[in-house]
Scaffold this motif. Structure first.
Motif, PDB file in Angstrom:
ATOM      1  N   SER A  56      -6.445   5.205  -1.312  1.00  0.00           N
ATOM      2  CA  SER A  56      -6.169   3.993  -0.538  1.00  0.00           C
ATOM      3  C   SER A  56      -5.740   2.889  -1.494  1.00  0.00           C
ATOM      4  O   SER A  56      -6.504   2.483  -2.384  1.00  0.00           O
ATOM      5  CB  SER A  56      -7.423   3.565   0.253  1.00  0.00           C
ATOM      6  OG  SER A  56      -7.194   2.369   0.949  1.00  0.00           O
ATOM      7  N   HIS A  57      -4.496   2.428  -1.326  1.00  0.00           N
ATOM      8  CA  HIS A  57      -3.954   1.345  -2.162  1.00  0.00           C
ATOM      9  C   HIS A  57      -4.101   1.661  -3.650  1.00  0.00           C
ATOM     10  O   HIS A  57      -4.507   0.819  -4.453  1.00  0.00           O
ATOM     11  CB  HIS A  57      -4.643   0.019  -1.847  1.00  0.00           C
ATOM     12  CG  HIS A  57      -4.557  -0.373  -0.398  1.00  0.00           C
ATOM     13  ND1 HIS A  57      -3.371  -0.736   0.200  1.00  0.00           N
ATOM     14  CD2 HIS A  57      -5.512  -0.419   0.577  1.00  0.00           C
ATOM     15  CE1 HIS A  57      -3.597  -1.010   1.486  1.00  0.00           C
ATOM     16  NE2 HIS A  57      -4.887  -0.820   1.733  1.00  0.00           N
ATOM     17  N   ARG A  59      -6.227   3.623  -5.097  1.00  0.00           N
ATOM     18  CA  ARG A  59      -7.600   3.883  -5.537  1.00  0.00           C
ATOM     19  C   ARG A  59      -8.123   5.143  -4.856  1.00  0.00           C
ATOM     20  O   ARG A  59      -7.689   5.501  -3.773  1.00  0.00           O
ATOM     21  CB  ARG A  59      -8.518   2.709  -5.175  1.00  0.00           C
ATOM     22  CG  ARG A  59      -8.147   1.379  -5.815  1.00  0.00           C
ATOM     23  CD  ARG A  59      -9.110   0.301  -5.326  1.00  0.00           C
ATOM     24  NE  ARG A  59      -9.069   0.184  -3.864  1.00  0.00           N
ATOM     25  CZ  ARG A  59     -10.127  -0.125  -3.115  1.00  0.00           C
ATOM     26  NH1 ARG A  59     -11.312  -0.295  -3.669  1.00  0.00           N
ATOM     27  NH2 ARG A  59     -10.002  -0.233  -1.795  1.00  0.00           N
TER      28      ARG A  59
END
Length: 537
Positions: A56-57, A59
């Motif tokens: 996510s983003h 990470r």
């Protein structure tokens, strides 16, 4: 084996989030009974908890949840250690990374503490037996490891001598896990068989005496009731380790069995209720792969999507939490990894489905975690599709899979239940890998199926015939279920059948008609029967 991927700074940018996620997923796939530790304390038992690990983003985000707690962390590194995986995580707002440990089981006793507890129990057991059996001699108590004969250090073994007669003896202490305690009869039968084969000719080994902790006798008692008592005298005792009191248990008087049976549901109606969600998930599957997907109803309001037995998505249709209107919940993820499907993560679901279909197919790589995941469910799927290959006399149109009604406490679910052409019930238990306790686990389900079949009551419209609990609850619609005891079928790849399984089966009651079916090693490509062994009827 997961390779170490941790650097001095443990900067998340140094390691691709997908690599971190894959390492965690592979470890959990290889260790389905794993536990998650923080500061040496078990915070999640993965047999009961669920997880999600995703990118996510930029990470790697790890989420763990259970009925007791929820945890969300950013993973910044992983490192393989002896039998565990160290996961460095960063909590929102925390200045420093924190370590989580993934370990194979939740038993955190050190080897020294475990060995000390077992030595203490052995001395205590010898004292209790000496006081309880005056005139007999406790001989050769030991918990030494003997892998050749499947004896482990959790069980204390010995003999109780009286003149030229003797009984085999086995005990297990209260510090052992519940699964270890429940496994005592399997090891006891093997020990009895060993003693008979290696006893001096003048000494007769008449039976087996089993000692379990106080309050843990029920499972063993239920099983002992269905041993062959003409072949051996089975006796069960409990030992209170505080008072050192030894008490005999009457296995013939154990009360009502725990056998629960919910009403059968319509598979077709369940699929119709969930059809919109099913169609949405199928649209995310790779092109050309949809014909491999099995749509499998779990209940009247839940349907799972399976790929060779592995459930990778599910649809639930039920009441909204805040109103009386109905809503559909769609989730994706294999094993305990379950994530609600939203518009924002559809691309992630599509990517995971593509990876799953690339990995999980009959010609896949045995080193791939998704290929190896849940092999018994894969084998079950093969048998559901072609039960006639296993046993031509069984009815594939009357096949029930993973029957939740037969679950008793933590004993899991019966793999397959069906009828033969004469209406007789058939209990089918499967194993894809070696399992010492396969016969006893199968016996648990046989006992409950038999009890439910024996629970017969007259019903309106049945022509005066008494119906079994199965028929009254809507199972095997249109068929008459025979009152004969169920057949017991055990199936596993020939090279994966544990050598101890057949000796244990030979001590089953003659009332149990069992059959051990050995399958070919390459059953994923083609299912064949290599050989069969039967009980002596």
């Amino acid at each position: 084996m997961v390779s170490g991927r941790i650097s001095g700074k443990m900067d998340a940018e140094q390691i691709a989030p997908g690599v971190l996620a894959r390492d965690i997923e592979e470890y959990l796939a290889e260790h389905p009974a794993a536990a998650v530790l923080e500061d040496g304390r078990v915070i999640f038992d993965m047999r009961h908890a669920r997880y999600s690990v995703s990118e996510s983003h930029g990470r790697c985000v790890l989420q763990l949840w259970s009925e007791e707690r929820n945890l969300i962390r950013t993973v910044v590194g992983v490192q393989a250690r002896a039998q565990c995986l160290r996961v460095m995580t960063r909590r929102l707002g925390a200045p420093r990374p924190q370590a989580l440990e993934l370990v194979p089981t939740s038993d955190r006793r050190t080897p020294t503490a475990r060995d000390a507890a077992r030595r203490t129990y052995q001395r205590l057991l010898e004292r209790a037996l000496t006081r309880a059996f005056i005139g007999s001699k406790v001989d050769g108590l030991s918990s030494a490891m003997d892998l050749e004969h499947s004896f482990g250090p959790a069980y204390v073994r010995g003999r109780l001598l009286k003149g030229t007669a003797a009984d085999a003896l086995i005990g297990v202490g209260e510090s052992e896990s519940a699964a270890t305690v429940d496994g005592v009869l399997t090891l006891g039968v093997l020990w009895l068989d060993y003693c008979r084969q290696h006893s001096e000719s003048r000494r007769h080994i008449g039976g087996l005496r089993i000692v379990v902790p106080a309050g843990t006798w029920r499972t063993t008692a239920e099983r002992i009731a269905w041993m062959n008592h003409a072949a051996a005298d089975f006796q069960l005792f409990t030992l209170d380790e505080r008072s050192e009191e030894l008490t005999q248990v009457d296995y013939r008087d154990i009360g009502n069995l725990e056998a629960r049976l919910v009403h059968a549901f319509s598979a077709r109606a369940a699929i119709e209720r969930c059809q919109a969600g099913i169609d949405r998930l199928l649209a995310l599957a790779p092109e050309g792969a949809k014909n491999r997907i099995e749509v499998h109803p779990r209940s009247a309001t839940e349907v799972g999507l399976l790929l060779y037995g592995l459930e990778f998505a599910r649809v639930r249709h039920g009441l909204s939490a805040h109103s009386f209107s109905h809503q559909t919940e769609i989730t994706f993820g294999a094993g305990p990894n379950e994530t609600p499907l939203t518009e924002e993560n559809e691309a992630l679901a599509r990517e995971l489905f593509a990876r799953l279909f690339r990995s999980r197919h009959p010609g896949g790589s045995h080193t791939d975690a998704l290929f190896r995941l849940q092999p018994e469910r894969w084998l079950e799927a093969r048998l559901r599709a072609g039960i006639g290959d296993l046993q031509p006399g069984l009815r594939g149109d009357m096949l029930y899979s993973q029957v939740p009604a037969l679950s008793s406490s933590d004993r899991g679910m019966l793999d397959l239940l069906t009828l033969d052409r004469n209406g007789r019930l058939a209990v089918i238990e499967l194993k894809a890998d070696e399992d010492l306790h396969l016969p006893m686990q199968a016996l648990d389900y046989w006992i409950r199926v038999r009890a439910l079949n024996d629970d017969r009551q007259a019903a309106a419209g049945a022509g005066g015939r008494a119906l079994s609990a199965f028929e009254r609850q809507g199972y095997f619609a249109g068929s008459e279920v025979s009152p004969l005891p169920p057949r017991l079928l055990l199936a596993a790849p020939a090279l994966r059948i544990h050598p101890a399984n057949e000796p244990v089966l030979r001590y089953f009651s003659p009332q149990i008609e069992w059959e051990l079916i050995a399958l070919n090693e390459h059953w994923r490509q083609e299912l064949k029967v290599v050989f069969r062994k039967h009980s002596e009827q």
